[in-house]
Design an enzyme around this catalytic site. Structure first.
Site, PDB file in Angstrom:
ATOM      1  N   HIS A  56       0.697  -1.359  -0.048  1.00 12.29           N
ATOM      2  CA  HIS A  56      -0.129  -0.055   0.057  1.00 12.29           C
ATOM      3  C   HIS A  56       0.918   1.398  -0.119  1.00 12.29           C
ATOM      4  O   HIS A  56       1.172   1.799   0.885  1.00 12.29           O
ATOM      5  CB  HIS A  56      -0.943   0.105   1.250  1.00 12.29           C
ATOM      6  CG  HIS A  56      -1.974   1.091   1.277  1.00 12.29           C
ATOM      7  ND1 HIS A  56      -3.239   0.749   1.816  1.00 12.29           N
ATOM      8  CD2 HIS A  56      -2.141   2.163   0.828  1.00 12.29           C
ATOM      9  CE1 HIS A  56      -4.042   1.709   1.654  1.00 12.29           C
ATOM     10  NE2 HIS A  56      -3.321   3.012   1.237  1.00 12.29           N
ATOM     11  N   HIS A  58       1.477   5.269  -2.277  1.00 10.25           N
ATOM     12  CA  HIS A  58       0.815   6.329  -2.998  1.00 10.25           C
ATOM     13  C   HIS A  58       2.131   7.063  -3.769  1.00 10.25           C
ATOM     14  O   HIS A  58       2.629   7.790  -2.921  1.00 10.25           O
ATOM     15  CB  HIS A  58      -0.210   7.184  -2.214  1.00 10.25           C
ATOM     16  CG  HIS A  58      -1.163   6.793  -1.757  1.00 10.25           C
ATOM     17  ND1 HIS A  58      -2.354   6.636  -2.228  1.00 10.25           N
ATOM     18  CD2 HIS A  58      -1.291   6.006  -0.417  1.00 10.25           C
ATOM     19  CE1 HIS A  58      -3.413   6.020  -1.558  1.00 10.25           C
ATOM     20  NE2 HIS A  58      -2.783   5.475  -0.412  1.00 10.25           N
ATOM     21  N   PHE A  59       2.476   6.644  -4.539  1.00 12.96           N
ATOM     22  CA  PHE A  59       3.918   7.048  -5.357  1.00 12.96           C
ATOM     23  C   PHE A  59       3.494   8.417  -6.138  1.00 12.96           C
ATOM     24  O   PHE A  59       4.395   9.052  -6.885  1.00 12.96           O
ATOM     25  CB  PHE A  59       4.658   6.204  -6.123  1.00 12.96           C
ATOM     26  CG  PHE A  59       5.403   5.259  -5.179  1.00 12.96           C
ATOM     27  CD1 PHE A  59       5.610   5.578  -3.834  1.00 12.96           C
ATOM     28  CD2 PHE A  59       6.332   4.352  -5.639  1.00 12.96           C
ATOM     29  CE1 PHE A  59       6.558   4.987  -2.789  1.00 12.96           C
ATOM     30  CE2 PHE A  59       7.226   3.685  -4.837  1.00 12.96           C
ATOM     31  CZ  PHE A  59       7.198   3.884  -3.420  1.00 12.96           C
ATOM     32  N   ARG A  60       2.165   8.751  -6.357  1.00 13.00           N
ATOM     33  CA  ARG A  60       1.646  10.000  -6.772  1.00 13.00           C
ATOM     34  C   ARG A  60       1.774  10.391  -8.249  1.00 13.00           C
ATOM     35  O   ARG A  60       1.216  11.410  -8.674  1.00 13.00           O
ATOM     36  CB  ARG A  60       2.350  11.091  -6.085  1.00 13.00           C
ATOM     37  CG  ARG A  60       2.243  10.972  -4.577  1.00 13.00           C
ATOM     38  CD  ARG A  60       0.855  11.290  -3.960  1.00 13.00           C
ATOM     39  NE  ARG A  60       0.708  11.422  -2.469  1.00 13.00           N
ATOM     40  CZ  ARG A  60      -0.445  11.083  -1.975  1.00 13.00           C
ATOM     41  NH1 ARG A  60      -1.556  10.652  -2.340  1.00 13.00           N
ATOM     42  NH2 ARG A  60      -0.574  11.279  -0.597  1.00 13.00           N
ATOM     43  N   GLU A 140      -7.016   0.856  -3.573  1.00 17.38           N
ATOM     44  CA  GLU A 140      -7.922   0.500  -2.394  1.00 17.38           C
ATOM     45  C   GLU A 140      -9.199   1.255  -2.934  1.00 17.38           C
ATOM     46  O   GLU A 140      -9.208   2.401  -3.447  1.00 17.38           O
ATOM     47  CB  GLU A 140      -7.636   1.418  -1.133  1.00 17.38           C
ATOM     48  CG  GLU A 140      -7.147   2.776  -1.483  1.00 17.38           C
ATOM     49  CD  GLU A 140      -6.635   3.674  -0.195  1.00 17.38           C
ATOM     50  OE1 GLU A 140      -7.301   3.689   0.748  1.00 17.38           O
ATOM     51  OE2 GLU A 140      -5.471   4.030  -0.213  1.00 17.38           O
ATOM     52  N   HIS A 174     -10.762   0.792   1.634  1.00 16.72           N
ATOM     53  CA  HIS A 174     -10.531   1.843   2.768  1.00 16.72           C
ATOM     54  C   HIS A 174     -11.843   1.774   3.473  1.00 16.72           C
ATOM     55  O   HIS A 174     -12.805   2.331   2.801  1.00 16.72           O
ATOM     56  CB  HIS A 174     -10.241   3.183   2.100  1.00 16.72           C
ATOM     57  CG  HIS A 174      -9.947   4.481   2.985  1.00 16.72           C
ATOM     58  ND1 HIS A 174      -8.925   5.176   2.996  1.00 16.72           N
ATOM     59  CD2 HIS A 174     -10.881   4.876   3.935  1.00 16.72           C
ATOM     60  CE1 HIS A 174      -9.031   5.904   4.033  1.00 16.72           C
ATOM     61  NE2 HIS A 174     -10.345   5.814   4.535  1.00 16.72           N
ATOM     62  N   ASP A 301       0.767   2.683   3.494  1.00 17.78           N
ATOM     63  CA  ASP A 301      -0.134   3.904   3.155  1.00 17.78           C
ATOM     64  C   ASP A 301       0.875   5.101   3.006  1.00 17.78           C
ATOM     65  O   ASP A 301       0.562   5.914   3.438  1.00 17.78           O
ATOM     66  CB  ASP A 301      -1.117   3.994   4.222  1.00 17.78           C
ATOM     67  CG  ASP A 301      -2.090   4.921   3.607  1.00 17.78           C
ATOM     68  OD1 ASP A 301      -2.183   5.023   2.431  1.00 17.78           O
ATOM     69  OD2 ASP A 301      -2.989   5.379   4.516  1.00 17.78           O
ATOM     70  N   HIS A 305       3.010  14.272   1.314  1.00 15.80           N
ATOM     71  CA  HIS A 305       2.542  15.636   0.832  1.00 15.80           C
ATOM     72  C   HIS A 305       3.636  16.535   0.960  1.00 15.80           C
ATOM     73  O   HIS A 305       4.525  16.288   2.279  1.00 15.80           O
ATOM     74  CB  HIS A 305       1.458  15.908   1.721  1.00 15.80           C
ATOM     75  CG  HIS A 305      -0.072  14.946   1.130  1.00 15.80           C
ATOM     76  ND1 HIS A 305      -0.733  15.225   0.170  1.00 15.80           N
ATOM     77  CD2 HIS A 305      -0.562  14.033   2.129  1.00 15.80           C
ATOM     78  CE1 HIS A 305      -1.781  14.387   0.379  1.00 15.80           C
ATOM     79  NE2 HIS A 305      -1.438  13.582   1.435  1.00 15.80           N
TER      80      HIS A 305
HETATM   81  N1  LIG Z   1      -4.328   7.942   4.105  1.00 16.53           N
HETATM   82  C1  LIG Z   1      -4.383   9.046   3.938  1.00 16.53           C
HETATM   83  O1  LIG Z   1      -4.722   9.935   4.735  1.00 16.53           O
HETATM   84  N2  LIG Z   1      -4.124   9.612   2.475  1.00 16.53           N
HETATM   85  C2  LIG Z   1      -3.932   8.704   1.448  1.00 16.53           C
HETATM   86  C3  LIG Z   1      -5.167   8.167   0.696  1.00 16.53           C
HETATM   87  C4  LIG Z   1      -5.695   7.106   1.791  1.00 16.53           C
HETATM   88  O2  LIG Z   1      -5.023   6.033   1.924  1.00 16.53           O
HETATM   89  O3  LIG Z   1      -6.695   7.358   2.239  1.00 16.53           O
HETATM   90  C5  LIG Z   1      -3.352   9.720   0.275  1.00 16.53           C
HETATM   91  O4  LIG Z   1      -3.263   9.286  -0.969  1.00 16.53           O
HETATM   92  O5  LIG Z   1      -2.728  10.692   0.680  1.00 16.53           O
HETATM   93 ZN   LIG Z   2      -7.096   4.724   2.550  1.00 14.04          ZN
HETATM   94 ZN   LIG Z   3      -3.873   4.569   0.930  1.00 12.41          ZN
END
Ligand SMILES: NC(=O)N[C@@H](CC(=O)O)C(=O)O
Ligand SMILES: [Zn+2]
Ligand SMILES: [Zn+2]
Length: 438
Positions: A56, A58-60, A140, A174, A301, A305
């Site tokens: 899990h 998020h490499f954006r 997710e 999620h 996760d 940011h």
């Molecule tokens: N977990 C988070 O607070 N943020 C995640 C998205 C997610 O997994 O819900 C994101 O992509 O910034």
């Molecule tokens: Zn999530």
């Molecule tokens: Zn996530």
């Protein structure tokens, strides 16, 4: 080239020599003779684990390269001993069509670790083209809005789960029920901006009860259609118990294991994430369930940011914290202190994810498996500093905590990270490469 790691301690305490040829582990023996073309790494007093699988992240990319790129995210992974990452669909465009999948997969060629790409669900998704691609998972799938505002309603969720069941794809969920959020939290003083904000307000708002309720709904829909359900980032013991009772697998993040509402006030917006930090009692309950084996895997996760984005008021800040580089180090630190066994750390960071997500050649140091390996000195504990980490975001919610970081990370026989430097190896899609499908 072949690699011979000698006198290395495995997670179960056995001391072995391990030989890698090409992309594969070819021998694990008490003693192996070096050959002329071997690179020999004498690893007495060191430990060798299977590379961690982070199911899990998020490499954006595409869409938010200013937060993270496949290059920076994967380097952060490699420096933290992670050799496989699974990227989530809340990018721009969202990964909800075959075309969007292809676009992301092309960008992922910049990854130095192996990767999977999961497909997402929105009202305008295109399941036909999406399931035509080799998805890591469906998800997710957002039952409540989070970064990317991809929350969906009950009907679409049921439809998506049944499509996934037909395609034999696991659904990662999620699980938060927005109807149970505590709106009265909006009346509390949320403090100033950035670190001066009070993220405890966020923890009150996205109430703990909202998790188990959503988990119960998800597992019910899953059992109706026969789909495999995996609950992402469970943050409450109640959520874990509901997942297990319903036959689902589940993950926990490092921040829900090592941080609680007691840290939220100090972290400010840097402690705002979904699901939010929970009470110290619930955090301890999560740790217990990890050690006992009820929680299947740790996944980060990893949700970077920028500081500029976080340095605003609590209600305006984006949710999410980075974590891919510090997951294994934080857990190895706990193992060093005898709070958890090395074998359990191996299982929750590698072996179990390989089982749940059907990666038979990964997750174990075993003859015939991919040589995805991480080498570390179990006594080399150091302070975690955001400025030392490799994510583009440049900060960590674990600042000042201790971790045992890898010396070397190997992906399919290629040294991708060693003593602070990165190799030039390229990651592959763990499901299938583009070339294989043409
Ligand atoms: N977990 C988070 O607070 N943020 C995640 C998205 C997610 O997994 O819900 C994101 O992509 O910034
Ligand atoms: Zn999530
Ligand atoms: Zn996530």
């Amino acid at each position: 080239m072949s690699l011979l790691v000698t006198d290395v301690t495995l997670a179960d305490g056995r001391v072995r020599d391990v030989r890698v040829e090409g992309e594969t582990v070819v021998a694990v023996e008490e003693s192996l003779e070096p050959r002329d073309d071997d690179r020999v790494v004498n690893a007495s007093e060191k430990m060798l684990f299977p590379g961690a699988i982070d199911a899990h992240v998020h490499f954006r990319e595409p869409g938010f390269s200013h937060k993270e790129t496949w290059e920076t995210g994967s380097q952060s992974a490699a420096a933290g001993g992670v050799t496989v990452v699974a990227d989530q669909p809340n990018t721009t465009p969202p990964t909800t069509t075959g075309e969007a999948f292809d676009e992301k997969e092309a960008l992922a060629a910049a990854s130095c670790v192996d990767f999977g790409i999961s497909g997402g669900v929105t009202p305008d998704w295109d399941p036909d083209s999406l399931f035509d691609r080799p998805l890591f998972a469906l998800g997710e799938v957002f039952l409540a809005d989070s970064t990317g505002d991809m929350g969906i309603d009950a009907d679409l969720f049921a439809d998506a789960v049944s499509r996934a069941a037909d395609a034999d794809v696991t659904v990662t969920v999620h699980a938060e029920d927005a109807d149970l959020f505590d709106e009265s939290a909006r009346d509390r003083d949320a403090g100033g901006t950035g670190e001066a904000a009070d993220a405890d307000v966020w923890s009150q708002y996205r109430a703990a009860e909202a998790e188990a309720a959503a988990v119960e709904r998800a597992v019910e829909v899953g059992s109706d259609s026969g789909a495999a359900i995996h609950i992402a980032h469970t943050s409450t013991p109640e959520g874990v118990d509901a997942a297990k009772a319903g036959g689902a697998t589940c993950e926990v993040t490092p921040h829900h294991l090592f941080l609680s509402r007691e840290d939220a006030t100090e972290l400010g917006t840097y402690g705002r994430m979904n699901p939010p930090l929970r009470s110290e009692e619930r955090r301890a309950g999560m740790w217990e369930r990890l050690v006992s084996g009820e929680i299947d895997i740790v996944a980060t996760d990893h949700a970077p940011h920028t500081r500029a984005e976080k340095d605003v008021g609590l209600w305006d800040a984006p949710s999410g914290v980075p974590g891919v580089e510090t997951m294994l180090p934080l857990l190895l630190e706990r193992a060093r202190n005898d709070d958890i066994s090395y074998e359990r750390v191996r299982d929750v960071t590698a072996a179990n994810a390989a089982e749940i997500f059907d990666l038979p050649s990964k997750g174990r140091v075993a003859v015939g498996n991919d040589a995805d390996l991480v080498l570390f000195d179990p006594d080399d504990s150091r302070e975690i500093r955001g400025s030392d980490l490799h994510s583009n975001c440049g900060w960590t919610p674990f600042e000042g905590m201790r971790g045992v970081f890898p010396e070397m990370t190997v992906v399919r026989g290629n040294v991708v990270y060693e003593d602070g430097a990165f190799g030039d190896a390229t990651g592959e899609n763990v499901r299938a490469s583009v070339a294989d499908r043409v």
